[in-house]
Motif scaffolding. Structure first.
Motif, PDB file in Angstrom:
ATOM      1  N   UNK B  90       0.852  -1.313   0.110  1.00  0.00           N
ATOM      2  CA  UNK B  90      -0.090  -0.050   0.305  1.00  0.00           C
ATOM      3  C   UNK B  90       0.782   1.231  -0.048  1.00  0.00           C
ATOM      4  N   UNK B  91       1.937   1.121   0.908  1.00  0.00           N
ATOM      5  CA  UNK B  91       2.718   2.479   0.925  1.00  0.00           C
ATOM      6  C   UNK B  91       3.472   2.664  -0.328  1.00  0.00           C
ATOM      7  N   UNK B  92       4.098   1.592  -0.987  1.00  0.00           N
ATOM      8  CA  UNK B  92       4.860   1.603  -2.299  1.00  0.00           C
ATOM      9  C   UNK B  92       3.771   1.989  -3.305  1.00  0.00           C
ATOM     10  N   UNK B  93       2.363   1.766  -3.247  1.00  0.00           N
ATOM     11  CA  UNK B  93       1.584   2.323  -4.262  1.00  0.00           C
ATOM     12  C   UNK B  93       1.241   3.848  -4.120  1.00  0.00           C
ATOM     13  N   UNK B  94       1.217   4.182  -2.731  1.00  0.00           N
ATOM     14  CA  UNK B  94       0.941   5.465  -2.170  1.00  0.00           C
ATOM     15  C   UNK B  94       2.288   6.586  -2.969  1.00  0.00           C
ATOM     16  N   UNK B  95       3.381   5.931  -2.720  1.00  0.00           N
ATOM     17  CA  UNK B  95       4.429   6.639  -3.023  1.00  0.00           C
ATOM     18  C   UNK B  95       4.637   6.744  -4.410  1.00  0.00           C
ATOM     19  N   UNK B  96       4.073   5.748  -5.314  1.00  0.00           N
ATOM     20  CA  UNK B  96       4.153   5.782  -6.755  1.00  0.00           C
ATOM     21  C   UNK B  96       3.000   6.693  -7.357  1.00  0.00           C
ATOM     22  N   UNK B  97       2.126   6.908  -6.484  1.00  0.00           N
ATOM     23  CA  UNK B  97       0.867   7.735  -6.960  1.00  0.00           C
ATOM     24  C   UNK B  97       0.975   8.922  -7.322  1.00  0.00           C
ATOM     25  N   UNK B  98       0.245   9.525  -8.127  1.00  0.00           N
ATOM     26  CA  UNK B  98       0.654  10.973  -8.449  1.00  0.00           C
ATOM     27  C   UNK B  98       0.038  12.170  -7.511  1.00  0.00           C
ATOM     28  N   UNK B  99      -0.443  11.433  -6.504  1.00  0.00           N
ATOM     29  CA  UNK B  99      -1.282  12.583  -5.549  1.00  0.00           C
ATOM     30  C   UNK B  99      -0.137  12.886  -4.436  1.00  0.00           C
ATOM     31  N   UNK B 100       0.323  13.916  -4.441  1.00  0.00           N
ATOM     32  CA  UNK B 100       1.488  14.488  -3.646  1.00  0.00           C
ATOM     33  C   UNK B 100       1.380  14.182  -2.065  1.00  0.00           C
ATOM     34  N   UNK B 101       0.054  14.388  -1.493  1.00  0.00           N
ATOM     35  CA  UNK B 101      -0.148  14.020  -0.008  1.00  0.00           C
ATOM     36  C   UNK B 101       0.286  12.635   0.068  1.00  0.00           C
ATOM     37  N   UNK B 102      -0.382  11.498  -0.846  1.00  0.00           N
ATOM     38  CA  UNK B 102      -0.175  10.135  -0.572  1.00  0.00           C
ATOM     39  C   UNK B 102       1.305  10.018  -0.480  1.00  0.00           C
ATOM     40  N   UNK B 103       1.937  10.587  -1.517  1.00  0.00           N
ATOM     41  CA  UNK B 103       3.245  10.126  -1.795  1.00  0.00           C
ATOM     42  C   UNK B 103       4.210  10.740  -0.761  1.00  0.00           C
ATOM     43  N   UNK B 104       3.921  11.860  -0.077  1.00  0.00           N
ATOM     44  CA  UNK B 104       4.772  12.471   1.039  1.00  0.00           C
ATOM     45  C   UNK B 104       4.661  11.450   2.313  1.00  0.00           C
ATOM     46  N   UNK B 105       3.139  11.319   2.661  1.00  0.00           N
ATOM     47  CA  UNK B 105       2.969  10.489   3.732  1.00  0.00           C
ATOM     48  C   UNK B 105       3.642   9.136   3.786  1.00  0.00           C
ATOM     49  N   UNK B 106       3.468   8.332   2.588  1.00  0.00           N
ATOM     50  CA  UNK B 106       4.385   7.022   2.226  1.00  0.00           C
ATOM     51  C   UNK B 106       5.792   7.395   2.514  1.00  0.00           C
ATOM     52  N   UNK B 107       6.428   8.496   2.018  1.00  0.00           N
ATOM     53  CA  UNK B 107       7.903   8.723   2.215  1.00  0.00           C
ATOM     54  C   UNK B 107       8.240   9.036   3.542  1.00  0.00           C
ATOM     55  N   UNK B 108       7.435   9.647   4.313  1.00  0.00           N
ATOM     56  CA  UNK B 108       7.499   9.962   5.771  1.00  0.00           C
ATOM     57  C   UNK B 108       7.286   8.904   6.658  1.00  0.00           C
ATOM     58  N   UNK B 109       6.683   7.885   6.224  1.00  0.00           N
ATOM     59  CA  UNK B 109       6.297   6.480   7.101  1.00  0.00           C
ATOM     60  C   UNK B 109       7.712   6.051   6.800  1.00  0.00           C
ATOM     61  N   UNK B 110       8.141   5.686   5.873  1.00  0.00           N
ATOM     62  CA  UNK B 110       9.415   4.887   5.490  1.00  0.00           C
ATOM     63  C   UNK B 110      10.628   5.781   6.125  1.00  0.00           C
ATOM     64  N   UNK B 111      10.584   6.785   5.821  1.00  0.00           N
ATOM     65  CA  UNK B 111      11.853   7.623   6.629  1.00  0.00           C
ATOM     66  C   UNK B 111      11.666   7.351   8.216  1.00  0.00           C
ATOM     67  N   UNK B 112      10.420   7.613   8.876  1.00  0.00           N
ATOM     68  CA  UNK B 112      10.351   7.357  10.373  1.00  0.00           C
ATOM     69  C   UNK B 112      10.645   5.817  10.769  1.00  0.00           C
ATOM     70  N   UNK B 113      10.042   4.921  10.136  1.00  0.00           N
ATOM     71  CA  UNK B 113      10.314   3.485  10.659  1.00  0.00           C
ATOM     72  C   UNK B 113      11.547   2.704  10.121  1.00  0.00           C
ATOM     73  N   UNK B 114      12.138   3.327   9.334  1.00  0.00           N
ATOM     74  CA  UNK B 114      13.500   2.946   9.032  1.00  0.00           C
ATOM     75  C   UNK B 114      14.591   3.493  10.038  1.00  0.00           C
ATOM     76  N   UNK B 115      14.243   4.767  10.654  1.00  0.00           N
ATOM     77  CA  UNK B 115      15.231   5.477  11.290  1.00  0.00           C
ATOM     78  C   UNK B 115      15.488   5.248  12.803  1.00  0.00           C
ATOM     79  N   UNK B 116      14.227   4.610  13.377  1.00  0.00           N
ATOM     80  CA  UNK B 116      14.341   3.992  14.591  1.00  0.00           C
ATOM     81  C   UNK B 116      14.372   2.700  14.747  1.00  0.00           C
ATOM     82  N   UNK B 117      15.476   2.226  15.825  1.00  0.00           N
ATOM     83  CA  UNK B 117      15.950   0.954  15.905  1.00  0.00           C
ATOM     84  C   UNK B 117      14.429  -0.053  16.188  1.00  0.00           C
ATOM     85  N   UNK B 118      14.483  -1.215  15.685  1.00  0.00           N
ATOM     86  CA  UNK B 118      13.267  -1.992  15.874  1.00  0.00           C
ATOM     87  C   UNK B 118      13.213  -2.269  17.319  1.00  0.00           C
ATOM     88  N   UNK B 119      14.151  -2.419  18.288  1.00  0.00           N
ATOM     89  CA  UNK B 119      14.229  -2.731  19.788  1.00  0.00           C
ATOM     90  C   UNK B 119      13.603  -1.827  20.349  1.00  0.00           C
TER      91      UNK B 119
END
Ligand SMILES: Nc1ncnc2c1ncn2[C@@H]1O[C@H](COP(=O)(O)OP(=O)(O)OP(=O)(O)O)[C@@H](O)[C@H]1O
Ligand SMILES: [Mg+2]
Lengths: 254, 322
Positions: B90-119
């Motif tokens: 879902x996030x990938x499709x949002x990111x690839x969509x041409x809707x700026x809000x969806x794409x930014x939200x998806x980008x932000x999610x990936x940024x946040x959850x990749x940045x914080x250690x899993x533990x």
């Protein structure tokens, strides 16, 4: 409607500051074959892609069988259609690409049946029968179960033609269908296209095959720098061109 | 096969009856022998050194508490991967969509959850109950239809699965997006020209071709997650790693119990690797001129060639080897 099957009126299209189409007018009657020739970069592909709305035009309009492509007319206004409706319109317009663009993960038969099933929702048994018939028509009955990569270029392009015809389109657009082929494979694809033309399929063909134009075309249109410079029956345009630019182009390709 | 051949004779007139003799490769034999000796030494050390405690390993390998832990590890992995890849797609499709809000939200999610250690994320979800006492369902910013105590909804198991899945989704999103980007744009153009509905274009045309590059990367992720589940031991959940710790704290056989865990992780990843091989074959259909042979098939072919060669030799020297 008893007007032309394809009517292109005053079409302009630019990419940024590059004007690619600069007022194109083109009429193709039902059952006729129009061949578009012209130098590289003159806008031939862009014109074809505008006709089925793969490119959005800036000015002018295109109608197929009286229906506006990409727009709905109400009074003297054109309302842009939603993607769904544009997709539905495209099922009336077959398109054959220079590089085939067959779906590599689907078999030949599945390539042919996909759009009639999913875009037109036609019954499966009817579509399967049609696919069998079309593959026979393009001489590939034995290859129904093969994957595109297992075929020669000429065979792939013939599958692509069968795929376009499976929609039962009102017009088929060909964008340099033989340009990606080895010379010895060009003939088999042109033969299929000639048979289609004889059968009364309305076609617009962009090609550098002047011999094909001479033999098959009802009209030849010469395009240069975003305009159709001259058009008419093959002998007139190919043998007695009125414009210097046509003459110059023909002297290079003949 | 790219084996090189040495022709014994090169006279043209007898070409039909030439015998092909394979090139000799003494270097290969020497290297093979060295590795074989090293392997034998390693095996010897593993088996004969009593420190490995093999009898204890055997006793606990199929112990019910260990089996339960293996099962729980599998459950966590499955939940993490399935939910992770669903959300990731879902996030990938949002990111690839041409809707700026969806794409930014998806980008932000990936940024946040990749940045914080899993533990850290896991502990966060575990302690979320302390943050929000009630979770309400209803109109956004409006009245709630019903509420549940967050402790009931987010127990430790849910917190663990949720944490793994949300974390996994960030990575899955990038993998799926990469897969979609790897598909030739001409494919979409052809689908659009045929009037195939948008959803169908994605599912039938794009996704199967994207799978070619998604599957190997996803295989990595799944195998990574099998072992990654071991971090939930900090939440005292009875997955494999936590369970063997519990046992060795009781019986003191640390090495043996770690071996038990290692063996199970090996088994799980082996099964997954084999599975991956066949899934890749499935999505490779039509993309190469011929599918590569399966290992089973390859072994059979080698045996058949050997047998044929033997038969020929005993028959007194045949002619050609194909
Ligand atoms: N997406 C695009 N963005 C910018 N410029 C483009 C784009 N597509 C085409 N052009 C430019 O528009 C012009 C016309 O291109 P088009 O492909 O229609 O030419 P053509 O007549 O089909 O040429 P050829 O015979 O080489 O296929 C070219 O100069 C090309 O570089
Ligand atoms: Mg072109």
């Amino acid at each position: 409607m008893s007007g032309p099957m394809v009517d292109v009126r005053g079409v302009y299209k630019s990419y940024g500051s590059l004007d690619v189409l600069r007022g194109v007018d083109l009429r193709v009657e039902a059952g006729e074959v129009t061949v578009v020739i012209g130098p590289s970069g003159s806008g031939k592909s862009t014109l074809l892609r505008s006709i089925n709305h793969l490119e959005k035009i800036d000015r002018g309009y295109v109608t197929i069988d009286g229906e506006f492509v990409g727009y709905r007319r109400s009074g003297d206004r054109l309302y842009e259609l939603k993607e769904r409706d544009i997709l539905r319109q495209r099922t009336h317009i077959g398109f054959v690409f220079q590089n085939f663009h067959l779906f590599p993960h689907l078999t030949v038969r599945q390539n042919v049946t996909e759009a009639p099933l999913s875009a037109q929702g036609r019954p499966r048994d009817q579509v399967e029968a049609l696919a069998t018939e079309l593959l026979e028509q393009v001489g590939l009955s034995g290859k129904a179960g093969a994957y595109p990569r297992q075929l020669s270029g000429g065979q792939q392009q013939r599958v692509a033609i069968a795929r376009a015809l499976a929609l039962r389109p009102k017009v088929v657009l060909f964008d340099e269908p033989t340009s990606a082929l080895d010379p010895e494979l060009v003939g088999e694809v042109l033969e299929v296209m000639k048979a289609l033309a004889r059968g009364g399929t309305t076609m617009i063909v962009v090609t550098h095959e002047i011999g094909f134009a001479r033999e098959v075309a009802d009209t030849v249109a010469f395009m240069d720098a975003g305009r159709i410079v001259e058009q008419g029956p093959p002998p007139q345009v190919l043998d007695r061109p009125r414009h210097d630019r046509t003459r110059a182009f023909l002297s290079k390709v003949l | 096969m790219s084996a090189s051949f040495v022709l014994e004779e090169t006279t043209a007139e007898s070409a039909g009856s030439l015998t092909v003799i394979r090139a000799r490769r003494p270097g290969r034999w020497a290297a093979g022998a060295v590795v074989a000796v090293l392997l034998a030494m390693a095996a010897n050390a593993l088996v004969t050194n009593p420190a490995w405690d093999w009898p204890v390993v055997a006793a606990y390998l199929f112990h019910p508490s260990v089996l339960h832990a293996v099962l729980f590890t599998m459950e966590l992995t499955a939940l993490g991967i399935v939910l992770g890849f669903l959300l990731g797609t879902v996030l990938a499709l949002m990111r690839l969509s041409h809707v700026p809000l969806l794409a930014s939200v998806a980008w932000g999610y990936v940024w946040l959850f990749r940045s914080v250690p899993l533990i850290l994320q896991l502990l966060f979800w575990y302690n979320l109950a302390a943050l929000y006492k009630q979770i309400s369902f209803g109109v956004p910013f409006g009245p709630a239809f019903f509420s549940v105590g967050s402790m009931d909804l987010i127990g430790p198991v849910t917190a663990a699965a949720l944490g793994l899945a949300l974390h996994q989704a960030a990575y899955a999103a990038e993998i799926v997006r990469g897969g979609f980007l790897s598909v030739d744009p001409g494919q979409l153009e052809a689908a659009a020209a045929l009037g195939i509905p948008r959803a169908r274009q994605i599912v039938r045309i794009q996704l199967p071709q994207a799978m070619r590059s998604i599957v190997p990367a996803a295989g990595n992720e799944i195998i990574g997650l099998v072992k990654g589940t071991s971090v939930v031991y900090i939440m005292a959940l009875p997955e494999l790693f936590y369970q063997v710790q519990v046992i060795y704290n009781r019986n003191g056989r640390v090495i043996a119990m770690l071996l038990v865990a290692a063996i199970w992780y090996l088994v799980l990843t082996t099964v997954l690797s084999v599975g991956q091989y066949y899934v890749e074959r499935r999505f490779g259909r039509g993309l190469a001129r011929a599918l590569p042979p399966t290992p089973v098939w390859r072994v059979r072919r080698v045996l058949a060639v050997r047998r044929a060669a033997r038969r020929r030799r005993s028959a007194g020297g045949g002619d050609e080897e194909r």
